[in-house]
Structure formats: structure tokens, C-alpha cells
Design a protein around this motif. Structure first.
Motif, short mmCIF file in Angstrom:
data_model
loop_
_atom_site.label_atom_id
_atom_site.label_comp_id
_atom_site.label_asym_id
_atom_site.label_seq_id
_atom_site.Cartn_x
_atom_site.Cartn_y
_atom_site.Cartn_z
N GLU A 104 -45.12 -23.66 74.91
CA GLU A 104 -45.27 -24.05 73.50
C GLU A 104 -45.23 -25.57 73.34
OE1 GLU A 104 -43.50 -21.56 70.27
OE2 GLU A 104 -42.78 -23.48 69.54
N MET A 105 -44.36 -26.21 74.10
CA MET A 105 -44.32 -27.68 74.05
C MET A 105 -45.65 -28.27 74.52
SD MET A 105 -40.66 -28.77 75.71
CE MET A 105 -39.44 -27.48 75.75
N ALA A 106 -46.19 -27.72 75.61
CA ALA A 106 -47.45 -28.25 76.15
C ALA A 106 -48.58 -28.08 75.14
CB ALA A 106 -47.79 -27.56 77.47
N VAL A 107 -48.61 -26.92 74.47
CA VAL A 107 -49.66 -26.67 73.48
C VAL A 107 -49.49 -27.59 72.27
CG1 VAL A 107 -50.64 -24.92 71.92
CG2 VAL A 107 -50.06 -24.30 74.28
N LEU A 108 -48.26 -27.83 71.87
CA LEU A 108 -48.00 -28.74 70.75
C LEU A 108 -48.46 -30.16 71.10
CD1 LEU A 108 -46.73 -29.68 68.07
CD2 LEU A 108 -44.48 -29.61 69.19
N ASP A 109 -48.12 -30.61 72.30
CA ASP A 109 -48.54 -31.96 72.72
C ASP A 109 -50.07 -32.04 72.74
OD1 ASP A 109 -48.37 -34.59 73.81
OD2 ASP A 109 -48.51 -33.78 75.85
N LEU A 110 -50.70 -30.99 73.25
CA LEU A 110 -52.17 -30.95 73.32
C LEU A 110 -52.79 -31.03 71.90
CD1 LEU A 110 -54.01 -28.27 75.50
CD2 LEU A 110 -55.09 -29.62 73.72
N PHE A 111 -52.27 -30.23 71.00
CA PHE A 111 -52.79 -30.25 69.62
C PHE A 111 -52.61 -31.63 68.99
CE2 PHE A 111 -54.34 -26.51 67.39
CZ PHE A 111 -54.29 -25.56 68.39
N ALA A 112 -51.44 -32.20 69.21
CA ALA A 112 -51.16 -33.51 68.63
C ALA A 112 -52.13 -34.55 69.19
CB ALA A 112 -49.71 -33.89 68.90
N ARG A 113 -52.31 -34.54 70.51
CA ARG A 113 -53.23 -35.51 71.14
C ARG A 113 -54.65 -35.31 70.64
NH1 ARG A 113 -51.00 -37.91 76.23
NH2 ARG A 113 -49.02 -36.86 76.52
N ALA A 114 -55.06 -34.05 70.50
CA ALA A 114 -56.42 -33.78 70.04
C ALA A 114 -56.64 -34.32 68.62
CB ALA A 114 -56.70 -32.28 70.10
N GLN A 115 -55.58 -34.36 67.83
CA GLN A 115 -55.68 -34.89 66.46
C GLN A 115 -55.34 -36.37 66.39
OE1 GLN A 115 -52.71 -32.10 64.78
NE2 GLN A 115 -54.31 -31.39 63.46
N GLY A 116 -54.98 -36.96 67.52
CA GLY A 116 -54.60 -38.36 67.55
C GLY A 116 -53.30 -38.65 66.81
N LYS A 117 -52.45 -37.63 66.69
CA LYS A 117 -51.18 -37.79 65.97
C LYS A 117 -49.99 -37.62 66.91
CE LYS A 117 -52.40 -35.80 61.48
NZ LYS A 117 -52.28 -34.53 60.76
N PRO A 118 -48.85 -38.22 66.55
CA PRO A 118 -47.64 -37.97 67.35
C PRO A 118 -47.12 -36.54 67.14
CG PRO A 118 -47.28 -39.80 65.80
CD PRO A 118 -48.61 -39.20 65.48
N VAL A 119 -46.52 -35.98 68.17
CA VAL A 119 -45.92 -34.64 68.09
C VAL A 119 -44.97 -34.54 66.91
CG1 VAL A 119 -44.16 -33.22 69.24
CG2 VAL A 119 -46.20 -33.90 70.50
N TRP A 120 -44.14 -35.56 66.71
CA TRP A 120 -43.13 -35.46 65.64
C TRP A 120 -43.76 -35.33 64.27
CZ3 TRP A 120 -42.57 -39.42 61.99
CH2 TRP A 120 -43.16 -40.65 62.30
N GLN A 121 -44.93 -35.96 64.08
CA GLN A 121 -45.60 -35.84 62.78
C GLN A 121 -46.19 -34.44 62.60
OE1 GLN A 121 -48.58 -38.83 61.94
NE2 GLN A 121 -46.97 -40.39 61.72
N VAL A 122 -46.76 -33.92 63.68
CA VAL A 122 -47.34 -32.57 63.62
C VAL A 122 -46.23 -31.55 63.31
CG1 VAL A 122 -48.54 -30.76 64.95
CG2 VAL A 122 -49.27 -33.16 65.15
#
Ligand code: OSB
Ligand code: MG
Length: 369
Positions: A104-122
Motif C-alpha cells: 500500500e505504501m508503494a502504491v501510494l508513493d507511485l500515485f503521488a509521483r504520477a500526480q507530481g504531489k508529495p505523499v503527505w498531501q495525497v
């Protein structure tokens, strides 16, 4: 989005100083690093299980098995709407929260990177700087521990947690209080006591501790409620809280007043956020615990601790507290104010250094491609 590749790496890293809890002493730490990929974008997560089933029944070996043989397959060809639904996708496997959390962490990081946003904001975090404390293990002698408390206070850490066990408890805490009358202090027993020790544990009440963490059994709510009823010091639960429902039960029974949230223990950042939401609604403070994470998991902990209910300093110390060389660059650093400045870059906000992963890697496998 489809997760096209999933790779797991088993790392073994030496600790700069041994770490001892009521379970025993360790000199190195083993974790799995999870790398997810979609359309060329990577995402990183961590399973901070150790080599032995002491803190939890999970180990790096059970997590390897569960990810490779059960969880990875669920991702194949599946359209994933966001990192949140991962928990439901994995609900068919009972337990094994650390294995689930790594993905789940890896998928969250991936989603955040794909949107150009930091994980904490997502995730919905609101803080740009988080307060942090440090967890100090059992030492060979009280002077050794006092020295480490002194160094930690000098480094700016906002609260000191010490590990306790029978015969390393009240007297040790008394010594620390004598030398550091004002320092925010707490003790973590990692389940080393039973309710029969209630009178002994009550002696901790005189030291103005912020809380006593997980004094009794890892799977208990009833005895903790009985203990909390006779102790002034707030009881905090760690091992006992594996899910949102566990948190609800513990609050309803009065088993604790505070929860140490570890995303690895509860199955990932979204279940962690749910427990945070429940605690916040009930007016109970939470803080972000740790499991000796490398930089990948540590960065995820920094992101989690930006949620508004994380009102107490956590166990997210600097990378250097455990590792001479972290696998991320820059390492997690703590300011002289005892804070961590939350990174603004996309994803977890730190660079994962593949060369360093390779240095500590004992095996790796592509489990989905
Ligand atoms: O109980 O919080 C705990 C480390 C390993 C296993 C259990 C615990 C801990 C810690 C250290 O206290 C937390 C950290 O600094 O990562
Ligand atoms: Mg603990």
C-alpha cells in the motif's frame, strides 16, 4: 492505473548501536523494500518486519511468502482507482498487515509521483514540520542509558521514550527523572508485564510520564482497561491495535487513552489514517511509532505524521539514529528544534539510492511483471 511490476528486496542493515527491548537485543535489522511500477513511474514501500517473530508474528520471510504467493497476484491486470482501495483488495488474506502495508505504501508513493504531489498531501496531511521524539533501548547500565538520554536531549528530541521490563523499570525511570526533571518522558514495556504487576506499575505514576506504552499482553483489552482504571499515567497501546475495529474496542473498553499508530502494524497508510480519524473524533491523541525503518518506511512515517491528529511527538528519529548509511538521499534529519521538515518533492520526497539497496540486499525477486 495498473500496477505492471512489483519487486521485493530483502535487506539486512547493521545498526549503529544495538537495540534492546523486553524481547531481546538486535544488532542488525531486516526489512523488505517493495517497488511498484506503472508506466515507468516507480513507487516505494517498506515491510519493517524483522528476522524473528517477536514484536509481531510477521517476519521478513512470512511477508515475502504472503506478498509473492498471495498479494501480488491480486494486482495483476487490475485497474486501481487509488491507493485507498488496496486494503479491500487484500482483505481476503487474514492478518499479515506488514506485508499488506508494504504494498500500500508503494502504491501510494507511485500515485503521488504520477500526480507530481508529495505523499503527505495525497494522504491529506496538513503540517510542514513534524515534532519528533526518540526511542531508547535497554542498556548494559543506567549510566549508559543516562548518557544516551543526555545526547538525545542535546540533539533536540522533543520527548524521550525508554524501554522497560521487569527489573529495568521504576528505578531506571527514577534515575532519569532525577537528572532530567522536566524532559517529556515515557516508557514502553512491549508486553513485559501482567495485571499481577499492577501495584508495581502504579509506582510509575509519581514520575509524570506522558504515558506507559503496551504494558500488558499484545492481544489484550480487558486487563489494560483494568490497569488504566487504577493508573494515573495514560496507557498507550501499540501491539494490541491492529485495525480500526481494535482501536474502537480499546476506546470503548477504556483500555487506553492514547494510540501509537504504526502504518506497518495496521496494514498501511489508509488504515492508519482511519484509526487517526477515529481517535481524533474521540479526542484521543495519537503519535506515529516506528519499527527501525530504513529511509523508505521512515519517509512514509514522516508523511503520515503530517495528519492533524498526530499531536504528540513520534518515534521518527533521524536516519543516523539507527543507520550509518541510509538507503535514501538525503537521509531523514532532525532539526535542533526536534522537528523534521516535511519534504516538498513528489512521492515520499527523498531519493531512493539503488546502489545502496544493492549493498544491503540479500535477495530480490520480481513477483509481478
Ligand atoms: O515497541 O515501539 C516499539 C522498535 C522495534 C519494535 C518495537 C518498537 C520499537 C521502537 C523503536 O520503540 C521505534 C523506532 O525508533 O523506529
Ligand atoms: Mg511500542
Amino acid at each position: 492505473m495498473k500496477i505492471e511490476r512489483l519487486e521485493i528486496l530483502h535487506l539486512r542493515l547493521p545498526l549503529v548501536h544495538f537495540f534492546e527491548t523486553s524481547f531481546g537485543r538486535v544488532h542488525d535489522h531486516e526489512v523488505l523494500i517493495v517497488r511498484a511500477e506503472s508506466e515507468g513511474v516507480p513507487g516505494w514501500g517498506e515491510v519493517p518486519a524483522s528476522a524473528a517473530p517477536r514484536y509481531s508474528y510477521e517476519t521478513v520471510h512470512t511477508a515475502w511468502h504472503v506478498i509473492r504467493d498471495f498479494l501480488a497476484e491480486r494486482l495483476r491486470g487490475r485497474e486501481i482507482a487509488g491507493p485507498g482501495p488496496i486494503s479491500e483488495l487484500f482483505a481476503f488474506v487474514r492478518g499479515h498487515n506488514m506485508a499488506k502495508a508494504g504494498i500500500e505504501m508503494a502504491v501510494l508513493d507511485l500515485f503521488a509521483r504520477a500526480q507530481g504531489k508529495p505523499v503527505w498531501q495525497v494522504l491529506g496531511g496538513t503540517r510542514e514540520e513534524i515534532e519528533t521524539g526518540i526511542s531508547l533501548g535497554i542498556e548494559d547500565s543506567v549510566p549508559d542509558l543516562l548518557k544516551r538520554v543526555e545526547d538525545s536531549v542535546a540533539k533536540g528530541y522533543r520527548r524521550i521514550k525508554v524501554k522497560i521490563k521487569p527489573r529495568w523499570d521504576v528505578d531506571v525511570v527514577a534515575e532519569i527523572r532525577k537528572r532530567f526533571p522536566k524532559v517529556p518522558l515515557m516508557a514502553d514495556a512491549n508486553s513485559a508485564y501482567t495485571l499481577q504487576d499492577a501495584d508495581h506499575l502504579r509506582r510509575l505514576d509519581e514520575f509524570d510520564l506522558m504515558m506507559v506504552e503496551q504494558p500488558l499482553a499484545y492481544d489484550d483489552y480487558v486487563d489494560h482497561a483494568k490497569l488504566q482504571a487504577v493508573m494515573k499515567t495514560p496507557v498507550c497501546l501499540d501491539e494490541s491495535i491492529r485495525s480500526y475495529d481494535d482501536a474502537r474496542r480499546a476506546f470503548e473498553l477504556g483500555s487506553c487513552r492514547i494510540i501509537n499508530i504504526k502504518q506497518a502494524r495496521v496494514g498501511g497508510p489508509y488504515p492508519a489514517k482511519m484509526i487517526h480519524n477515529l481517535s481524533k473524533a474521540r479526542g484521543a491523541p495519537v503519535w506515529c511509532g516506528g519499527l527501525l525503518e530504513t529511509g523508505v518506511g521512515r519517509a512514509h512515517n514522516v508523511a503520515l505524521a503530517t495528519l492533524p491528529g498526530f499531536t504528540l511527538p513520534g518515534d521518527i528519529s533521524a536516519s543516523e539514529r539507527y543507520y550509518a548509511e541510509d538507503v535514501i538521499d538525503p537521509p531523514v534529519a532532525v532539526t535542533a528544534r526536534g522537528t523534521i521538515e516535511v519534504p516538498r518533492g513528489p512521492g515520499i520526497g527523498y531519493n531512493v539510492v539503488e546502489r545502496r539497496l544493492a549493498r544491503y540486499c540479500v535477495r530480490r525477486e520480481l513477483v509481478l511483471s
